[in-house]
Scaffold this active site. Structure first.
Site, mmCIF file in Angstrom:
data_model
loop_
_atom_site.group_PDB
_atom_site.id
_atom_site.type_symbol
_atom_site.label_atom_id
_atom_site.label_comp_id
_atom_site.label_asym_id
_atom_site.label_seq_id
_atom_site.Cartn_x
_atom_site.Cartn_y
_atom_site.Cartn_z
ATOM 1 N N SER A 23 -91.111 -21.798 -47.221
ATOM 2 C CA SER A 23 -90.590 -20.534 -47.984
ATOM 3 C C SER A 23 -91.138 -20.105 -49.033
ATOM 4 C CB SER A 23 -89.157 -21.339 -48.037
ATOM 5 O OG SER A 23 -87.899 -20.385 -48.814
ATOM 6 N N TYR A 36 -83.269 -27.020 -51.888
ATOM 7 C CA TYR A 36 -83.767 -26.568 -50.644
ATOM 8 C C TYR A 36 -85.031 -26.235 -51.174
ATOM 9 C CZ TYR A 36 -85.469 -22.008 -47.631
ATOM 10 O OH TYR A 36 -85.859 -21.745 -47.259
ATOM 11 N N LYS A 40 -88.684 -27.696 -50.448
ATOM 12 C CA LYS A 40 -89.627 -26.597 -49.564
ATOM 13 C C LYS A 40 -90.683 -27.016 -50.433
ATOM 14 C CE LYS A 40 -87.291 -24.573 -46.066
ATOM 15 N NZ LYS A 40 -87.750 -24.528 -44.777
#
Length: 163
Positions: A23, A36, A40
């Site tokens: 991402s 998150y 990533k």
């Protein structure tokens, strides 16, 4: 687990391609999604290292970092944690609200992303990292420029630790 399962066969035939979808959150950070972004960032690092380790065997590894695409990522598939500490509302609320406001209207077209990934795997010289989407490109470039400026600003302190 998938890469681990395929690697013996890829090494044996001296070719293969691993595409890890990360991402833009693996290259930039946003308030409220630390875990998150952290996961990533980790996958970006793992992919980068694997690209160097596996290149001698003819195996390519690319971390594909999409920006905002019109998928259900920000919709019903997102699990939002309840807010428990009001002190963070001013930092987290704009990010959450932007996600809600943009849901279904993100700039990225998933079909075009699929075409880009097909171009990637057909490439003779694939990159270790590939951004997808103009929003990812702008945000990551800005973050990298900021990081370089910070490194430059603290260069004297950095060099002061040499013996």
């Amino acid at each position: 687990a998938v890469a681990k399962a395929f690697l013996p066969r890829f090494r044996e035939r001296r070719s293969g391609f691993i595409v890890n979808v990360t991402s833009m959150g693996g290259m930039i950070t946003m308030p409220g999604i630390a875990y998150y972004c952290g996961s990533k960032f980790a996958l970006e690092g793992i992919s980068d290292t694997l690209s160097k380790e596996l290149a001698p065997f003819g195996i390519a590894v690319t971390a594909v970092a999409p920006g905002s695409f019109r998928t259900d990522w920000a919709g019903r598939s997102m699990i939002r944690s309840p807010r428990t500490i009001g002190d963070y509302d001013a930092s987290f609320e704009p990010v959450r609200q932007a996600r809600l406001d943009k849901h279904g209207r993100q700039p990225g077209d998933p079909a075009k992303a699929a075409q880009a990934i097909l171009r990637l795997v057909d490439s003779e010289d694939p990159p270790a990292h590939l951004l997808l989407g103009s929003d990812a490109l702008g945000l990551v470039r800005s973050a990298l420029a900021g990081r370089l400026a910070e490194i430059d600003a603290w260069e004297a302190v950095t060099r002061s630790t040499d013996g």
